[in-house]
Design an enzyme around this catalytic site. Structure first.
Site, PDB file in Angstrom:
ATOM      1  N   ALA A 192       7.512  19.460   2.685  1.00  0.00           N
ATOM      2  CA  ALA A 192       6.226  20.072   2.577  1.00  0.00           C
ATOM      3  C   ALA A 192       6.128  20.443   0.943  1.00  0.00           C
ATOM      4  CB  ALA A 192       6.309  21.238   3.403  1.00  0.00           C
TER       5      ALA A 192
ATOM      6  N   PRO B 145      -3.936   5.985   2.552  1.00  0.00           N
ATOM      7  CA  PRO B 145      -4.990   6.995   3.090  1.00  0.00           C
ATOM      8  C   PRO B 145      -5.873   6.422   4.287  1.00  0.00           C
ATOM      9  CG  PRO B 145      -5.506   5.525   1.175  1.00  0.00           C
ATOM     10  CD  PRO B 145      -4.347   5.216   1.495  1.00  0.00           C
TER      11      PRO B 145
ATOM     12  N   CYS C 199      -1.632  15.175   4.544  1.00  0.00           N
ATOM     13  CA  CYS C 199      -0.750  14.576   5.732  1.00  0.00           C
ATOM     14  C   CYS C 199      -1.591  14.750   7.065  1.00  0.00           C
ATOM     15  CB  CYS C 199       0.392  15.209   5.575  1.00  0.00           C
ATOM     16  SG  CYS C 199       1.425  14.214   4.238  1.00  0.00           S
TER      17      CYS C 199
ATOM     18  N   GLU D 134       9.415  10.907   5.561  1.00  0.00           N
ATOM     19  CA  GLU D 134       9.642  12.231   4.779  1.00  0.00           C
ATOM     20  C   GLU D 134       9.242  13.516   5.466  1.00  0.00           C
ATOM     21  OE1 GLU D 134      11.963  12.565   2.387  1.00  0.00           O
ATOM     22  OE2 GLU D 134      11.398  14.605   2.953  1.00  0.00           O
TER      23      GLU D 134
ATOM     24  N   GLY E  86       7.561   9.878  -3.195  1.00  0.00           N
ATOM     25  CA  GLY E  86       8.594   9.220  -3.964  1.00  0.00           C
ATOM     26  C   GLY E  86       9.152   9.923  -4.974  1.00  0.00           C
TER      27      GLY E  86
ATOM     28  N   LEU F  43       4.379  11.170  12.904  1.00  0.00           N
ATOM     29  CA  LEU F  43       2.963  11.455  13.152  1.00  0.00           C
ATOM     30  C   LEU F  43       2.630  12.610  14.227  1.00  0.00           C
ATOM     31  CD1 LEU F  43       1.437   7.974  13.855  1.00  0.00           C
ATOM     32  CD2 LEU F  43       1.103   9.055  11.874  1.00  0.00           C
TER      33      LEU F  43
ATOM     34  N   ARG G 243      -6.799  33.925   3.862  1.00  0.00           N
ATOM     35  CA  ARG G 243      -5.319  33.988   3.853  1.00  0.00           C
ATOM     36  C   ARG G 243      -4.680  35.048   4.578  1.00  0.00           C
ATOM     37  NH1 ARG G 243      -3.547  28.757   3.874  1.00  0.00           N
ATOM     38  NH2 ARG G 243      -4.878  27.735   2.187  1.00  0.00           N
TER      39      ARG G 243
ATOM     40  N   PHE H   9      -4.312  23.272  -1.797  1.00  0.00           N
ATOM     41  CA  PHE H   9      -4.367  23.499  -0.344  1.00  0.00           C
ATOM     42  C   PHE H   9      -3.477  24.468   0.308  1.00  0.00           C
ATOM     43  CE2 PHE H   9      -0.831  21.120   1.675  1.00  0.00           C
ATOM     44  CZ  PHE H   9      -0.413  20.608   0.693  1.00  0.00           C
ATOM     45  N   LYS H  10      -2.476  24.820  -0.575  1.00  0.00           N
ATOM     46  CA  LYS H  10      -1.346  25.958  -0.102  1.00  0.00           C
ATOM     47  C   LYS H  10      -0.896  26.453  -1.545  1.00  0.00           C
ATOM     48  CE  LYS H  10       2.767  24.369   1.290  1.00  0.00           C
ATOM     49  NZ  LYS H  10       3.567  23.657   1.968  1.00  0.00           N
TER      50      LYS H  10
HETATM   51  C1  UDX Z   1       3.213  18.920   5.878  1.00  0.00           C
HETATM   52  C2  UDX Z   1       4.402  19.175   6.855  1.00  0.00           C
HETATM   53  O1  UDX Z   1       4.951  20.596   6.955  1.00  0.00           O
HETATM   54  C3  UDX Z   1       5.531  18.303   6.095  1.00  0.00           C
HETATM   55  O2  UDX Z   1       6.780  18.323   7.203  1.00  0.00           O
HETATM   56  C4  UDX Z   1       5.073  16.952   5.854  1.00  0.00           C
HETATM   57  O3  UDX Z   1       6.184  16.090   5.311  1.00  0.00           O
HETATM   58  C5  UDX Z   1       3.857  16.658   5.091  1.00  0.00           C
HETATM   59  O4  UDX Z   1       2.834  17.557   5.753  1.00  0.00           O
HETATM   60  P1  UDX Z   1       2.383  20.016   3.544  1.00  0.00           P
HETATM   61  O5  UDX Z   1       1.068  19.570   3.834  1.00  0.00           O
HETATM   62  O6  UDX Z   1       2.890  19.708   2.435  1.00  0.00           O
HETATM   63  O7  UDX Z   1       3.525  19.633   4.641  1.00  0.00           O
HETATM   64  O8  UDX Z   1       2.376  21.714   3.755  1.00  0.00           O
HETATM   65  P2  UDX Z   1       2.449  22.682   4.988  1.00  0.00           P
HETATM   66  O9  UDX Z   1       3.297  23.757   4.623  1.00  0.00           O
HETATM   67  O10 UDX Z   1       2.634  21.971   6.310  1.00  0.00           O
HETATM   68  O11 UDX Z   1       0.851  23.238   5.174  1.00  0.00           O
HETATM   69  C6  UDX Z   1      -0.044  22.387   5.477  1.00  0.00           C
HETATM   70  C7  UDX Z   1      -1.524  23.280   5.715  1.00  0.00           C
HETATM   71  O12 UDX Z   1      -1.457  24.193   6.926  1.00  0.00           O
HETATM   72  C8  UDX Z   1      -1.634  24.347   4.408  1.00  0.00           C
HETATM   73  O13 UDX Z   1      -3.162  24.291   4.071  1.00  0.00           O
HETATM   74  C9  UDX Z   1      -1.363  25.500   4.892  1.00  0.00           C
HETATM   75  O14 UDX Z   1      -1.837  26.501   3.992  1.00  0.00           O
HETATM   76  C10 UDX Z   1      -1.618  25.536   6.293  1.00  0.00           C
HETATM   77  N1  UDX Z   1      -1.009  26.531   7.116  1.00  0.00           N
HETATM   78  C11 UDX Z   1       0.311  26.449   7.401  1.00  0.00           C
HETATM   79  C12 UDX Z   1      -1.531  27.556   7.468  1.00  0.00           C
HETATM   80  O15 UDX Z   1      -2.891  27.606   7.541  1.00  0.00           O
HETATM   81  N2  UDX Z   1      -1.051  28.211   8.605  1.00  0.00           N
HETATM   82  C13 UDX Z   1       0.198  28.272   8.864  1.00  0.00           C
HETATM   83  O16 UDX Z   1       0.825  29.006   9.696  1.00  0.00           O
HETATM   84  C14 UDX Z   1       1.235  27.048   8.103  1.00  0.00           C
HETATM   85  P1  ADP Z   2       2.184  10.510  -1.711  1.00  0.00           P
HETATM   86  O1  ADP Z   2       1.750  12.048  -1.351  1.00  0.00           O
HETATM   87  O2  ADP Z   2       2.455   9.791  -0.141  1.00  0.00           O
HETATM   88  O3  ADP Z   2       3.546  10.544  -2.316  1.00  0.00           O
HETATM   89  P2  ADP Z   2       0.745   9.575  -3.721  1.00  0.00           P
HETATM   90  O4  ADP Z   2      -0.741   9.002  -4.073  1.00  0.00           O
HETATM   91  O5  ADP Z   2       1.129  10.847  -4.544  1.00  0.00           O
HETATM   92  O6  ADP Z   2       1.132   9.686  -2.275  1.00  0.00           O
HETATM   93  O7  ADP Z   2       1.647   8.457  -4.540  1.00  0.00           O
HETATM   94  C1  ADP Z   2       1.651   7.195  -4.016  1.00  0.00           C
HETATM   95  C2  ADP Z   2       2.008   6.280  -5.487  1.00  0.00           C
HETATM   96  O8  ADP Z   2       2.061   5.147  -4.977  1.00  0.00           O
HETATM   97  C3  ADP Z   2       0.664   6.408  -6.443  1.00  0.00           C
HETATM   98  O9  ADP Z   2       1.197   6.768  -7.787  1.00  0.00           O
HETATM   99  C4  ADP Z   2       0.335   4.978  -6.628  1.00  0.00           C
HETATM  100  O10 ADP Z   2       0.023   4.640  -7.986  1.00  0.00           O
HETATM  101  C5  ADP Z   2       1.621   4.086  -6.200  1.00  0.00           C
HETATM  102  N1  ADP Z   2       1.382   2.559  -5.745  1.00  0.00           N
HETATM  103  C6  ADP Z   2       0.276   2.495  -4.761  1.00  0.00           C
HETATM  104  N2  ADP Z   2       0.314   1.129  -4.662  1.00  0.00           N
HETATM  105  C7  ADP Z   2       1.176   0.640  -5.348  1.00  0.00           C
HETATM  106  C8  ADP Z   2       1.676  -0.755  -5.634  1.00  0.00           C
HETATM  107  N3  ADP Z   2       1.209  -1.804  -5.119  1.00  0.00           N
HETATM  108  N4  ADP Z   2       2.766  -0.812  -6.671  1.00  0.00           N
HETATM  109  C9  ADP Z   2       3.269   0.208  -7.262  1.00  0.00           C
HETATM  110  N5  ADP Z   2       2.569   1.481  -6.869  1.00  0.00           N
HETATM  111  C10 ADP Z   2       1.935   1.731  -6.303  1.00  0.00           C
END
Ligand code: UDX
Ligand code: ADP
Ligand code: UDX
Length: 456
Positions: free
Chosen positions: A160, A89, A272, A157, A13, A217, A429, A334-335
């Site tokens: 990454a 979650p 994710c 969205e 967000g 997904l 890595r 995680f990265k």
């Molecule tokens: C992912 C998707 O890329 C993004 O499009 C979606 O919106 C959210 O999930 P993110 O989790 O932020 O994004 O990072 P990403 O770059 O995809 O990496 C995910 C994990 O895979 C990391 O731990 C990264 O280190 C690992 N990875 C990625 C590998 O181990 N090898 C690779 O070649 C690529």
């Molecule tokens: P993402 O990675 O999907 O953005 P986050 O956990 O970082 O997820 O962010 C989700 C946000 O949504 C948190 O900051 C949380 O406090 C907020 N949130 C959850 N439930 C509500 C709600 N009912 N009203 C307003 N904010 C909320």
């Protein structure tokens, strides 16, 4: 003036709304959240999330047409378009525990929107959700005799972490799903118009709501599947003297396969991938599709195998005992380029090392605060040391778990000199110069490449 409200000021967000506000000065964007500390931090230069380039974008728009507030109701009331970007979650209880999405925060939002709205609104699903969530939301929103009309769109969205700003500025595509009705198409067009301010129209894809929900997904499942596939091959490489980097390069040059997302690693992390695959598995099971469910579940199983295998390699190479040995863990995020530690493979690695009674020291340039919170049960046993050289001082082994660029430029001779001998290095890595490390005297282990050892 169009007014947007985004519920949820998190990793998705916050950056997304900051970019919309920057690109569309004619649109007023208010990000609301129930978490007061988070909202307070968004109002300072010490943002609640670390993301390269984010602060500049926020600063450009904040106070002009970008606002952060804890007044969720007012934000909703004033808005023409409400983005919902709250956490979804994996369920930890009841039916679907460990697999299905926990939609309680989403539903609470829907109920709140219904409760406080006095004018028609477009509701945009930003959080990743199971297919047909929009339908359930519409039922909640339209229950009773509310005269207000809500049109639900899906707009997943794809950013990454670590590259969020580039991804938002210049996305491969934006996906918007809407209903095939007149009001659905009108709402869809309103959202298209906002993105079209800076994104070429041909990159804005429009589908029905269900295709859009499922595409999110599927995209994450395919990306994770590539990592699991190359990691499966990395295990075979270690038994056959093939080199996983050579294999990845060789297959990646086939344009049908492509070269991205083929880096063997200790495993994928992040909020994710695992969550979305399990979500897909649960959906397949719900529709009685056992084989598809098993197929996708195996991507997660492979990832767990890769994480576990890394520690097993450490244990076996260090003479089957790491009890009381000092092990420096370099990188906990995680990265690279994020402070986020959700589902980081480092958590599993540390837990397994701890179960072998290793003496663990964790270092990370941005994720130390989150790392401490991830393992409360180990907080007293783990040393947290920001300074990499101090972390490695006296260590039996160094394990690189996050691909932070700065780790390439470390003075490894200095690290080697300060370590116990034989000095082990485990490159989770495949990012270091293994030949150079071997020449210094290190015992070098990596992923999917032969080990380099001086030991007989
Ligand atoms: C992912 C998707 O890329 C993004 O499009 C979606 O919106 C959210 O999930 P993110 O989790 O932020 O994004 O990072 P990403 O770059 O995809 O990496 C995910 C994990 O895979 C990391 O731990 C990264 O280190 C690992 N990875 C990625 C590998 O181990 N090898 C690779 O070649 C690529
Ligand atoms: P993402 O990675 O999907 O953005 P986050 O956990 O970082 O997820 O962010 C989700 C946000 O949504 C948190 O900051 C949380 O406090 C907020 N949130 C959850 N439930 C509500 C709600 N009912 N009203 C307003 N904010 C909320
Ligand atoms: C394959 C490899 O493509 C080629 O590089 C290798 O040298 C030999 O094996 P081939 O079996 O001749 O070539 O044909 P290919 O085009 O790969 O198709 C294989 C099968 O997959 C076909 O039955 C095809 O219909 C099917 N397929 C392919 C799909 O069902 N969907 C697709 O998207 C692509």
């Amino acid at each position: 003036m169009t007014k947007i409200c985004c519920i949820g000021a998190g990793y998705v967000g916050g950056p997304t709304m900051a970019m919309i506000a920057k690109k569309c000065p004619q649109v007023q964007v208010t990000v609301v959240d129930i978490n007061e500390a988070r909202i307070a931090a968004w109002q300072t230069d010490d943002l609640p999330i670390y993301e390269p380039g984010l602060l500049d974008v926020v600063k450009e728009a904040r106070g002009r047409n970008l606002f952060f507030s804890t007044d969720v109701d007012q934000g909703i009331k004033d808005a023409d378009i409400v983005f919902v970007s709250v956490n979804t979650p994996t369920k930890t209880f009841g039916e679907g525990a460990g697999c299905a999405s926990d939609l309680q925060y989403w539903e609470l939002c829907a109920r709140r929107i219904k409760e406080v709205s006095t004018s028609d609104k477009i509701i945009v699903e930003k959080s990743t959700l199971p297919v047909r969530t929009a339908e359930a939301m519409e039922r909640v929103l339209h229950a009773g005799d509310n005269p207000v009309h809500f049109e639900v769109l899906s707009n997943p969205e794809f950013l990454a972490e670590g590259t969020a700003i580039e991804d938002l500025e210049c996305p491969d595509r934006v996906l918007i799903g809407g209903h095939q009705t007149e009001s659905g198409q009108k709402a869809l067009q309103a959202l298209v118009d906002i993105y079209a301010t800076w994104i070429p129209r041909e990159r804005i894809l429009t589908t029905n709501v269900w295709s859009s929900e499922l595409s999110k997904l599927t995209a994450n499942a395919f990306l994770a599947q590539r990592v699991s596939s190359i990691n499966a091959i990395s295990a075979l490489c270690e038994s056959t003297e093939a080199d996983v980097a050579d294999v990845a390069h060789a297959i990646g040059t086939d344009s049908r396969i492509g070269s991205k997302f083929l880096k063997a690693s200790i495993g994928f992390g992040g909020s994710c991938f695992k969550k979305d695959i399990l979500n897909l598995v649960y959906l397949c099971e719900t529709y009685g599709l056992t084989e598809p469910a098993n197929y996708w579940r195996s991507v997660v199983t492979m990832n767990e195998y890769q994480e576990a295998r890394f520690v097993t390699t450490m244990l076996h190479s260090m003479f089957n005992t790491i009890a009381n040995k000092r092990i420096a863990v370099l990188g906990f995020a995680f990265k690279a380029d994020t402070g986020d530690t959700r589902e980081s493979p480092a958590i599993k690695v540390c837990r397994k090392l701890a179960s072998e009674h290793a003496s663990i020291v964790v270092s990370d340039p941005k994720a130390m605060d989150n790392a401490k919170l991830e393992m409360p049960e180990l907080a007293d046993d783990i040393e947290f040391q920001e300074d990499v050289y101090k972390a490695c001082d006296g260590a039996h082994a160094v394990a690189v778990l996050t691909d932070w660029k700065q780790y390439k430029d470390l003075d490894f001779q200095r690290i080697y000199d300060s370590m116990q001998k034989p000095a082990f290095i485990f490159d989770g890595r495949n990012m270091l110069d293994h030949d150079a490390l071997y020449k210094m005297g290190f015992e070098v282990y990596s992923i999917g490449k032969g080990r380099k050892t001086h030991l007989k």
